[in-house]
Design an enzyme around this catalytic site. Structure first.
Site, PDB file in Angstrom:
ATOM      1  CB  SER A   1     -26.495   1.422   6.889  1.00  0.00           C
ATOM      2  OG  SER A   1     -27.200   2.056   5.833  1.00  0.00           O
ATOM      3  CD  GLU A   2     -24.064   4.669   0.966  1.00  0.00           C
ATOM      4  OE1 GLU A   2     -24.164   5.751   0.393  1.00  0.00           O
ATOM      5  OE2 GLU A   2     -23.742   3.629   0.392  1.00  0.00           O
TER       6      GLU A   2
END
Length: 213
Positions: free
Chosen positions: A47-48
């Site tokens: 997840s960024e």
């Protein structure tokens, strides 16, 4: 007309993710994919906002407010998972370390151009986020979206009318009506929802479609 449900689309995407892949799941619909990855496959979800090794959504009542994805949804962390600085996360994205990213979209063109951050509406809030980094940094880009807008316009188009996120970056598209590959020859249909013919699908699509090879 039969349509794939959002959970069916997510499960179908999960089928195409191979063992050992490093995968970013974008905000919204793509997050559902985590719930359909087989337990016997080792797949690393990114997840960024700085998480690697995410698991499925937590059971109700077991949420950890300090452990969320980029969409601010609570997630779980598998054994060996980690979280880290946002800048390190973007270094992974921009450095070509992700095998697949799964994104939503407003439009995808016949050439694989992606528009997923802004509709051009004057009252819309521009929010490109990390989508442009993922679109060019991941080795493959999968798109999950409805085949048409709520007003019946095709989201698959010959050329995007919305601002682009990435050019020629999309590899495969999963909609509520079909699975479609972006190829040098054009959009090639891989699967169609039961009861819908290729001719009927073409009538609902704003770009030419090629039959399955």
């Amino acid at each position: 007309m039969n349509r794939f449900t959002r959970d069916q689309i997510a499960a179908r995407v999960a089928q195409d993710i191979p063992e050992g892949a490093y995968v970013n799941l974008g905000i919204g619909l793509p997050t559902k994919v985590a719930n359909y990855l087989p337990a016997d496959k080792e797949i690393f979800l990114h997840s960024e906002n700085g998480v690697l090794g995410m698991g499925p959504a937590p059971a109700p009542g077991e949420e950890d407010e300090d452990l969320i994805n980029a969409g601010k949804q609570p997630v779980t962390l598998l054994t060996g998972g980690s979280y880290f600085h946002h800048a390190d996360s973007f270094a992974m994205m921009r450095g070509g370390h992700l095998d697949i990213c799964v994104l939503g979209a407003f439009q995808v063109s016949a050439k694989g151009d992606l528009a997923n951050w802004h509709t051009g509406a004057p009252d819309a809030i521009p929010a490109v986020g990390g989508a442009m980094d993922l679109a060019i940094g991941a080795k493959q880009v999968f798109v999950m979206m409805d085949h048409q807008t709520k007003t019946g316009e095709s989201k698959l188009v010959e050329a995007c009318s919305y601002p682009l996120t990435g050019i020629g970056c999309v590899n495969r598209i999963y909609t509520d009506l079909a699975v479609i590959d972006v190829t040098p020859q054009g959009l090639r249909v891989v699967e169609i929802v039961e009861g819908l013919s290729l001719a009927q699908l073409q009538e609902l699509t704003g770009a030419p479609l090629l039959p399955a090879a």
